[in-house]
Each structure stands twice: as structure tokens, then as C-alpha cells.
Motif scaffolding. Sequence first.
Motif, PDB file in Angstrom:
ATOM      1  N   VAL A 190       0.820  -1.219   0.000  1.00 49.86           N
ATOM      2  CA  VAL A 190       0.000   0.000   0.000  1.00 49.86           C
ATOM      3  C   VAL A 190       0.855   1.271   0.000  1.00 49.86           C
ATOM      4  N   ALA A 191       2.042   1.182  -0.558  1.00 51.77           N
ATOM      5  CA  ALA A 191       2.929   2.343  -0.666  1.00 51.77           C
ATOM      6  C   ALA A 191       2.493   3.220  -1.839  1.00 51.77           C
ATOM      7  N   ARG A 192       2.939   4.447  -1.822  1.00 49.14           N
ATOM      8  CA  ARG A 192       2.677   5.369  -2.924  1.00 49.14           C
ATOM      9  C   ARG A 192       3.512   4.940  -4.133  1.00 49.14           C
ATOM     10  N   SER A 193       3.011   5.181  -5.327  1.00 40.58           N
ATOM     11  CA  SER A 193       3.737   4.760  -6.528  1.00 40.58           C
ATOM     12  C   SER A 193       5.109   5.432  -6.608  1.00 40.58           C
ATOM     13  N   ASN A 194       5.196   6.686  -6.202  1.00 39.54           N
ATOM     14  CA  ASN A 194       6.488   7.368  -6.217  1.00 39.54           C
ATOM     15  C   ASN A 194       7.473   6.705  -5.250  1.00 39.54           C
ATOM     16  N   GLU A 195       6.975   6.262  -4.099  1.00 38.49           N
ATOM     17  CA  GLU A 195       7.835   5.588  -3.120  1.00 38.49           C
ATOM     18  C   GLU A 195       8.355   4.266  -3.678  1.00 38.49           C
ATOM     19  N   VAL A 196       7.504   3.550  -4.385  1.00 39.14           N
ATOM     20  CA  VAL A 196       7.923   2.262  -4.955  1.00 39.14           C
ATOM     21  C   VAL A 196       8.881   2.495  -6.122  1.00 39.14           C
ATOM     22  N   SER A 214      14.955   4.741 -23.333  1.00 38.97           N
ATOM     23  CA  SER A 214      14.530   6.129 -23.420  1.00 38.97           C
ATOM     24  C   SER A 214      13.479   6.337 -22.345  1.00 38.97           C
ATOM     25  N   THR A 215      13.747   7.234 -21.442  1.00 41.16           N
ATOM     26  CA  THR A 215      12.797   7.488 -20.378  1.00 41.16           C
ATOM     27  C   THR A 215      12.696   8.982 -20.136  1.00 41.16           C
ATOM     28  N   CYS A 216      11.518   9.439 -19.883  1.00 44.58           N
ATOM     29  CA  CYS A 216      11.248  10.869 -19.660  1.00 44.58           C
ATOM     30  C   CYS A 216      11.787  11.704 -20.820  1.00 44.58           C
ATOM     31  N   GLY A 217      11.818  11.116 -22.003  1.00 46.75           N
ATOM     32  CA  GLY A 217      12.283  11.829 -23.179  1.00 46.75           C
ATOM     33  C   GLY A 217      13.789  11.904 -23.325  1.00 46.75           C
ATOM     34  N   ILE A 218      14.534  11.233 -22.429  1.00 44.90           N
ATOM     35  CA  ILE A 218      15.996  11.280 -22.470  1.00 44.90           C
ATOM     36  C   ILE A 218      16.517   9.851 -22.571  1.00 44.90           C
ATOM     37  N   GLU A 219      17.396   9.607 -23.529  1.00 38.51           N
ATOM     38  CA  GLU A 219      17.991   8.284 -23.644  1.00 38.51           C
ATOM     39  C   GLU A 219      19.277   8.253 -22.838  1.00 38.51           C
ATOM     40  N   LYS A 220      19.383   7.298 -21.931  1.00 38.45           N
ATOM     41  CA  LYS A 220      20.543   7.208 -21.062  1.00 38.45           C
ATOM     42  C   LYS A 220      20.990   5.765 -20.915  1.00 38.45           C
ATOM     43  N   GLU A 221      22.244   5.582 -20.601  1.00 33.98           N
ATOM     44  CA  GLU A 221      22.787   4.264 -20.270  1.00 33.98           C
ATOM     45  C   GLU A 221      22.575   4.005 -18.799  1.00 33.98           C
ATOM     46  N   ASN A 222      22.146   2.812 -18.459  1.00 28.04           N
ATOM     47  CA  ASN A 222      22.017   2.376 -17.066  1.00 28.04           C
ATOM     48  C   ASN A 222      21.252   3.355 -16.187  1.00 28.04           C
ATOM     49  N   LEU A 223      20.203   3.916 -16.740  1.00 24.43           N
ATOM     50  CA  LEU A 223      19.351   4.794 -15.952  1.00 24.43           C
ATOM     51  C   LEU A 223      18.699   3.981 -14.858  1.00 24.43           C
ATOM     52  N   ASP A 224      18.735   4.473 -13.646  1.00 25.90           N
ATOM     53  CA  ASP A 224      18.213   3.699 -12.530  1.00 25.90           C
ATOM     54  C   ASP A 224      16.719   3.879 -12.295  1.00 25.90           C
ATOM     55  N   MET A 225      16.240   5.096 -12.207  1.00 28.20           N
ATOM     56  CA  MET A 225      14.871   5.294 -11.760  1.00 28.20           C
ATOM     57  C   MET A 225      13.879   5.322 -12.910  1.00 28.20           C
ATOM     58  N   MET A 226      12.752   4.665 -12.700  1.00 25.83           N
ATOM     59  CA  MET A 226      11.672   4.645 -13.672  1.00 25.83           C
ATOM     60  C   MET A 226      10.877   5.941 -13.571  1.00 25.83           C
ATOM     61  N   CYS A 227      10.518   6.513 -14.699  1.00 24.36           N
ATOM     62  CA  CYS A 227       9.700   7.726 -14.730  1.00 24.36           C
ATOM     63  C   CYS A 227       8.277   7.427 -14.274  1.00 24.36           C
ATOM     64  N   GLY A 228       7.588   8.454 -13.785  1.00 19.90           N
ATOM     65  CA  GLY A 228       6.226   8.275 -13.310  1.00 19.90           C
ATOM     66  C   GLY A 228       5.278   7.758 -14.370  1.00 19.90           C
ATOM     67  N   TRP A 229       5.356   8.310 -15.577  1.00 15.38           N
ATOM     68  CA  TRP A 229       4.439   7.867 -16.616  1.00 15.38           C
ATOM     69  C   TRP A 229       4.723   6.437 -17.053  1.00 15.38           C
ATOM     70  N   ALA A 230       5.929   5.938 -16.818  1.00 19.57           N
ATOM     71  CA  ALA A 230       6.276   4.567 -17.210  1.00 19.57           C
ATOM     72  C   ALA A 230       5.461   3.548 -16.416  1.00 19.57           C
ATOM     73  N   LEU A 231       4.879   3.981 -15.338  1.00 22.45           N
ATOM     74  CA  LEU A 231       4.070   3.101 -14.511  1.00 22.45           C
ATOM     75  C   LEU A 231       2.628   3.036 -15.000  1.00 22.45           C
ATOM     76  N   MET A 289      12.018   3.493   4.516  1.00 21.67           N
ATOM     77  CA  MET A 289      12.097   4.753   3.771  1.00 21.67           C
ATOM     78  C   MET A 289      12.670   5.792   4.726  1.00 21.67           C
ATOM     79  N   PRO A 290      13.847   6.329   4.430  1.00 19.21           N
ATOM     80  CA  PRO A 290      14.437   7.334   5.335  1.00 19.21           C
ATOM     81  C   PRO A 290      13.511   8.518   5.563  1.00 19.21           C
ATOM     82  N   THR A 291      12.830   8.953   4.524  1.00 19.44           N
ATOM     83  CA  THR A 291      11.798   9.983   4.653  1.00 19.44           C
ATOM     84  C   THR A 291      10.657   9.625   3.724  1.00 19.44           C
ATOM     85  N   SER A 292       9.494  10.089   4.067  1.00 20.21           N
ATOM     86  CA  SER A 292       8.319   9.831   3.238  1.00 20.21           C
ATOM     87  C   SER A 292       7.587  11.146   3.012  1.00 20.21           C
ATOM     88  N   LYS A 293       6.424  11.084   2.409  1.00 22.69           N
ATOM     89  CA  LYS A 293       5.677  12.293   2.076  1.00 22.69           C
ATOM     90  C   LYS A 293       5.428  13.179   3.302  1.00 22.69           C
TER      91      LYS A 293
END
Length: 175
Positions: free
Chosen positions: A14-20, A79-96, A37-41
Motif C-alpha cells: 500500500v505504498a505510494r507509486s512514487n515511493e515504490v 529512453s525514459t522521460c524523453g531522455i535516452e541514457k545508459e544504465n538509468l536507474d529510476m523509472m519515470c512516473g508515466w512509465a508506470l 524509507m528514510p523519509t516519506s511524504k
Amino acid sequence: MLVVLLYDILLYTVARSNEVRTMKWSHVDLNSRIWTMPTSKNGRMHRVYLGDLAIKILNKARNYTDGKGYVFGSTGKISTCGIEKENLDMMCGWALSQPIRRHFDSFNIKERFYPHDLRRTGATMIAGLFGRRDFAAMALNHTNKDATDIYDQYVYDKEKNLTLDALNRAIELNY
């Protein structure tokens, strides 16, 4: 595949999508079955207790990310958030939300839903299991805005563990 696993974790924790989306392996202790989570909303540290289903999903996710960086991160050139990167770690919000939105019809989903709806479903299930809203509020990491909240510094870890374990068991029994 990671997006599907991420949807499962949304419901099981039941976590927030941004937290996951921003969950890091360094914050997950699979042996203790705790995601910290060290800090949350709300600005507070929050511990999420991981039931059997959540642990299974995290073990599957580790196969995709080698247990490094973000739990649901990318390990290749994308390609994520309109930027192509190597080994990008974080998934963009819209990718969910985009993959499921594009395929409602092909999955034969009659009632459209979005990632945040899984949090609502989990909270509703918790309230139904215990007959108490406060258990759902604890699992959701909501704060109470009354005077007692200022004085009550107890973190309710035992209750959150019980709550999320019961949620995972209820989901498992209804599959």
C-alpha cells in the motif's frame, strides 16, 4: 516485466507509486523483511513490513536489477522521460501508468484503473480485515492531525507488520 512486479508491490505494501518507483535496494532488508524509507511524504521515516508475496516479488525484481540501485530501475539503455541514457536507474512516473492504459482493451479490463487505485484497494481490504480505519492509516503512513499526534512518538511497527502480513495473506487466499 518490472512494471508488472511494481504493480504487485503497490498492492502488497500500500505504498505510494512514487515511493515504490524510488525504492532502493539499500533500503530493503530481505532477511528482516523490512523496507525502510528514510523519509516519506509526511517527512517521517517509515518502515514497510514485507509479507510473503512482497518478498517473492522483490526476489523476482532482483533478477532484473542485479540487486543494485533502484529495485524497479532500468539496467540497460532505454529512453525514459524523453531522455535516452545508459544504465538509468529510476523509472519515470508515466512509465508506470502508460503501459496499462494502452492495454486496457487487450487485457479485457472493463473498469479502468490507475496505479494509485491499488493503494486504495489495499487500504479498503485492510479496513475490512480489521474493521478499523486506523490500521489502514498506519499502513498508509498517514498522520493524524490532532494534539495526540504531537505527543505520541510510537512508530506502530508491530501493528504495521500485522496489518501488511494480513493483507498479503488475504490476497494470497483470494488468488
